[in-house]
Design an enzyme around this catalytic site. Structure first.
Site, PDB file in Angstrom:
ATOM      1  N   HIS A  88      -3.055   6.871   2.840  1.00 26.77           N
ATOM      2  CA  HIS A  88      -3.507   5.640   2.188  1.00 26.77           C
ATOM      3  C   HIS A  88      -4.886   5.314   2.757  1.00 26.77           C
ATOM      4  O   HIS A  88      -5.097   5.329   3.978  1.00 26.77           O
ATOM      5  CB  HIS A  88      -2.511   4.509   2.463  1.00 26.77           C
ATOM      6  CG  HIS A  88      -3.080   3.152   2.211  1.00 26.77           C
ATOM      7  ND1 HIS A  88      -3.719   2.835   1.042  1.00 26.77           N
ATOM      8  CD2 HIS A  88      -3.140   2.041   3.000  1.00 26.77           C
ATOM      9  CE1 HIS A  88      -4.139   1.578   1.119  1.00 26.77           C
ATOM     10  NE2 HIS A  88      -3.800   1.083   2.290  1.00 26.77           N
ATOM     11  N   CYS A 135       0.817  -1.227   0.000  1.00 28.89           N
ATOM     12  CA  CYS A 135       0.000   0.000   0.000  1.00 28.89           C
ATOM     13  C   CYS A 135       0.850   1.276   0.000  1.00 28.89           C
ATOM     14  O   CYS A 135       0.337   2.365  -0.209  1.00 28.89           O
ATOM     15  CB  CYS A 135      -0.933  -0.002   1.194  1.00 28.89           C
ATOM     16  SG  CYS A 135      -1.910  -1.505   1.294  1.00 28.89           S
ATOM     17  N   ASN A 157     -10.156  -0.337   0.325  1.00 26.35           N
ATOM     18  CA  ASN A 157      -8.693  -0.219   0.308  1.00 26.35           C
ATOM     19  C   ASN A 157      -8.175  -0.719  -1.044  1.00 26.35           C
ATOM     20  O   ASN A 157      -8.243  -1.910  -1.331  1.00 26.35           O
ATOM     21  CB  ASN A 157      -8.126  -1.064   1.458  1.00 26.35           C
ATOM     22  CG  ASN A 157      -6.623  -1.058   1.530  1.00 26.35           C
ATOM     23  OD1 ASN A 157      -5.951  -0.656   0.584  1.00 26.35           O
ATOM     24  ND2 ASN A 157      -6.081  -1.528   2.638  1.00 26.35           N
TER      25      ASN A 157
HETATM   26  O1  UT7 Z   1      -3.470  -1.426   3.635  1.00 27.74           O
HETATM   27  C1  UT7 Z   1      -3.242  -1.992   4.876  1.00 27.74           C
HETATM   28  C2  UT7 Z   1      -4.193  -3.122   5.003  1.00 27.74           C
HETATM   29  N1  UT7 Z   1      -4.695  -3.429   6.281  1.00 27.74           N
HETATM   30  C3  UT7 Z   1      -5.373  -2.604   7.099  1.00 27.74           C
HETATM   31  O2  UT7 Z   1      -5.492  -1.446   6.944  1.00 27.74           O
HETATM   32  C4  UT7 Z   1      -6.024  -3.267   8.270  1.00 27.74           C
HETATM   33  C5  UT7 Z   1      -5.921  -2.512   9.553  1.00 27.74           C
HETATM   34  N2  UT7 Z   1      -6.768  -3.144  10.548  1.00 27.74           N
HETATM   35  C6  UT7 Z   1      -8.116  -2.924  10.601  1.00 27.74           C
HETATM   36  O3  UT7 Z   1      -8.626  -2.109   9.849  1.00 27.74           O
HETATM   37  C7  UT7 Z   1      -8.889  -3.639  11.663  1.00 27.74           C
HETATM   38  O4  UT7 Z   1      -8.046  -4.514  12.381  1.00 27.74           O
HETATM   39  C8  UT7 Z   1     -10.095  -4.453  11.090  1.00 27.74           C
HETATM   40  C9  UT7 Z   1     -11.184  -3.495  10.605  1.00 27.74           C
HETATM   41  C10 UT7 Z   1      -9.642  -5.336   9.961  1.00 27.74           C
HETATM   42  C11 UT7 Z   1     -10.696  -5.315  12.213  1.00 27.74           C
HETATM   43  O5  UT7 Z   1     -10.959  -4.536  13.343  1.00 27.74           O
HETATM   44  P1  UT7 Z   1     -10.564  -5.098  14.799  1.00 27.74           P
HETATM   45  O6  UT7 Z   1     -10.945  -4.092  15.801  1.00 27.74           O
HETATM   46  O7  UT7 Z   1      -9.132  -5.499  14.765  1.00 27.74           O
HETATM   47  O8  UT7 Z   1     -11.560  -6.312  14.948  1.00 27.74           O
HETATM   48  P2  UT7 Z   1     -11.255  -7.870  15.149  1.00 27.74           P
HETATM   49  O9  UT7 Z   1     -10.514  -8.457  14.003  1.00 27.74           O
HETATM   50  O10 UT7 Z   1     -10.693  -8.091  16.521  1.00 27.74           O
HETATM   51  O11 UT7 Z   1     -12.722  -8.452  15.143  1.00 27.74           O
HETATM   52  C12 UT7 Z   1     -13.695  -8.085  16.126  1.00 27.74           C
HETATM   53  C13 UT7 Z   1     -14.865  -9.016  15.965  1.00 27.74           C
HETATM   54  C14 UT7 Z   1     -14.474 -10.497  15.979  1.00 27.74           C
HETATM   55  O12 UT7 Z   1     -15.522 -11.227  16.588  1.00 27.74           O
HETATM   56  P3  UT7 Z   1     -15.411 -11.702  18.105  1.00 27.74           P
HETATM   57  O13 UT7 Z   1     -14.190 -12.572  18.175  1.00 27.74           O
HETATM   58  O14 UT7 Z   1     -15.279 -10.462  18.929  1.00 27.74           O
HETATM   59  O15 UT7 Z   1     -16.701 -12.436  18.344  1.00 27.74           O
HETATM   60  C15 UT7 Z   1     -14.408 -10.868  14.513  1.00 27.74           C
HETATM   61  O16 UT7 Z   1     -14.648 -12.229  14.277  1.00 27.74           O
HETATM   62  O17 UT7 Z   1     -15.494  -8.783  14.704  1.00 27.74           O
HETATM   63  C16 UT7 Z   1     -15.551 -10.022  13.969  1.00 27.74           C
HETATM   64  N3  UT7 Z   1     -15.407  -9.712  12.551  1.00 27.74           N
HETATM   65  C17 UT7 Z   1     -16.456  -9.431  11.770  1.00 27.74           C
HETATM   66  N4  UT7 Z   1     -17.769  -9.362  12.019  1.00 27.74           N
HETATM   67  C18 UT7 Z   1     -18.578  -9.030  11.011  1.00 27.74           C
HETATM   68  C19 UT7 Z   1     -14.262  -9.645  11.822  1.00 27.74           C
HETATM   69  N5  UT7 Z   1     -14.564  -9.316  10.551  1.00 27.74           N
HETATM   70  C20 UT7 Z   1     -15.920  -9.175  10.512  1.00 27.74           C
HETATM   71  C21 UT7 Z   1     -16.809  -8.838   9.479  1.00 27.74           C
HETATM   72  N6  UT7 Z   1     -18.134  -8.772   9.776  1.00 27.74           N
HETATM   73  N7  UT7 Z   1     -16.405  -8.566   8.214  1.00 27.74           N
END
Ligand code: UT7
Length: 327
Positions: free
Chosen positions: A250, A112, A280
């Site tokens: 980005h 990115c 993204n």
């Molecule tokens: O260009 C660089 C590329 N990468 C990035 O920019 C990513 C940077 N990171 C992020 O943007 C965040 O980490 C995310 C948006 C991807 C995720 O946010 P998070 O606060 O880290 O959430 P998490 O992965 O801990 O997930 C929280 C909950 C989980 O459920 P439980 O375990 O609390 O029951 C996940 O299973 O949300 C769940 N979850 C979803 N639920 C609905 C994860 N993805 C989804 C989804 N829809 N798409």
């Protein structure tokens, strides 16, 4: 040494739009979760167009904006995480498509941050006089390498391309640029190409060439490096955020931008956002944003803007630019 300025921008995204509701029919997610956790509402998803097709359209649009012919370009650098193939490079395919017969063309891989890295490399050629006019492109068809069964990643990404034409001259457009890598953290965001096990066997059924990511790790890295990159480039150039018209990060996650705004105690309206409509698009995101700002007349000559990238590698970088184009 020459100075370097931007003389044209272009972008292209596939016409097909995938909404959050459509994604909720594929994986266990919801519009509410995606919007509240990322700010993304929809993304463009290719239906048959490859990375070079998107890049070619963005490049032609940038050349038109610059008012120059493909033959005038002597350097093409294309940044992508989703190239058409190993060989030839996507940059060479674009060169052939547009007829830039006088250019050296090559790809770079910096995820990115690819557009910032491409800008930095092109700067070196232009400043020393080795090149006169360069075309830099960020282009992605990430839908090829997304795991459409993984809700943690598939909701985040989109397809698109952005291109910028740079010219060596006397106007100081690109004031400053920094970029860096932290390879020891590379495992936080990966997408393999061909499994080494495929070399002597008929293949490995478990092998998947798809993106996987430690979202929390990338989030922390992003907030830290965006904030420090902005502070560093402001300090190096005796500027403050008051001198800056727009910061173009980005476009990965609106919450990352909100964290940075809070950390820097900045005015959030200075931070350009279009990730709600694109998701993204990795190496393409900053170039697409720049083109939207240009085409929507958000920029006038003399405005200072900061571009900031971060991503796989891990990589990061920032550039301070004075806009020199008069419409
Ligand atoms: O260009 C660089 C590329 N990468 C990035 O920019 C990513 C940077 N990171 C992020 O943007 C965040 O980490 C995310 C948006 C991807 C995720 O946010 P998070 O606060 O880290 O959430 P998490 O992965 O801990 O997930 C929280 C909950 C989980 O459920 P439980 O375990 O609390 O029951 C996940 O299973 O949300 C769940 N979850 C979803 N639920 C609905 C994860 N993805 C989804 C989804 N829809 N798409």
């Amino acid at each position: 040494m020459n100075e370097v300025q931007i003389i044209g921008t272009g972008s292209y995204a596939p016409l097909n739009i995938m909404t959050n509701q459509q994604l909720a029919e594929i994986v266990d997610t919801s519009d509410e979760w995606i919007v509240s956790m990322t700010g993304i509402k929809e993304r463009h998803i290719s239906q048959g167009e490859n990375t070079s097709d998107l890049a070619t359209k963005a490049a032609l649009s940038a050349l038109k904006d610059a008012g120059i012919k493909p033959e005038d370009i002597d350097l093409i650098i294309l940044a992508s995480t989703s190239p058409d193939q190993f060989v030839p490079s996507t940059a060479c395919i674009v060169q052939g498509n547009i007829g830039a017969v006088n250019a050296m063309a090559f790809d770079i891989s910096a995820a990115c941050t690819g557009f910032i890295f491409a800008l930095n490399i092109a700067m070196q050629f232009l400043r020393t006089g080795k090149s006169k006019k360069a075309l830099i492109i960020g282009a992605e068809v990430l839908s090829k390498i997304v795991d459409w069964t993984d809700r943690n990643t598939c909701v985040l990404f989109g397809d698109g391309a952005g291109a910028t034409v740079l010219e060596a001259g006397i106007k100081k457009g690109i004031i400053s640029i920094n970029s860096a890598s932290e390879g020891q953290k590379g495992g936080a965001l990966t997408c393999p190409t061909v499994d080494v096990k495929n070399t002597f066997t008929k293949g490995n059924e478990n092998f998947k060439a798809t993106i996987s990511m430690d979202g929390k790790e990338i989030f922390k890295f992003a907030v830290k490096t965006i904030a420090s990159s902005i502070s560093q480039i402001l300090d190096e150039n005796d500027c403050t955020l008051d001198d800056i018209k727009y910061v173009v990060c980005h476009q990965a996650n609106f919450r990352i931008i909100e964290f940075v705004v809070r950390k820097l105690k900045a005015d959030k309206d200075k931070f350009f956002v279009n990730l709600d409509r694109y998701g993204n698009t990795s190496a393409a995101s900053i170039a697409i944003a720049l083109d939207e700002m240009n085409k929507n007349n958000l920029l006038t000559a003399g405005d200072k803007i900061i571009l900031v990238g971060f991503g796989g590698g891990l990589t990061y970088g920032a550039s301070l630019i004075e806009w020199t184009m008069n419409k």
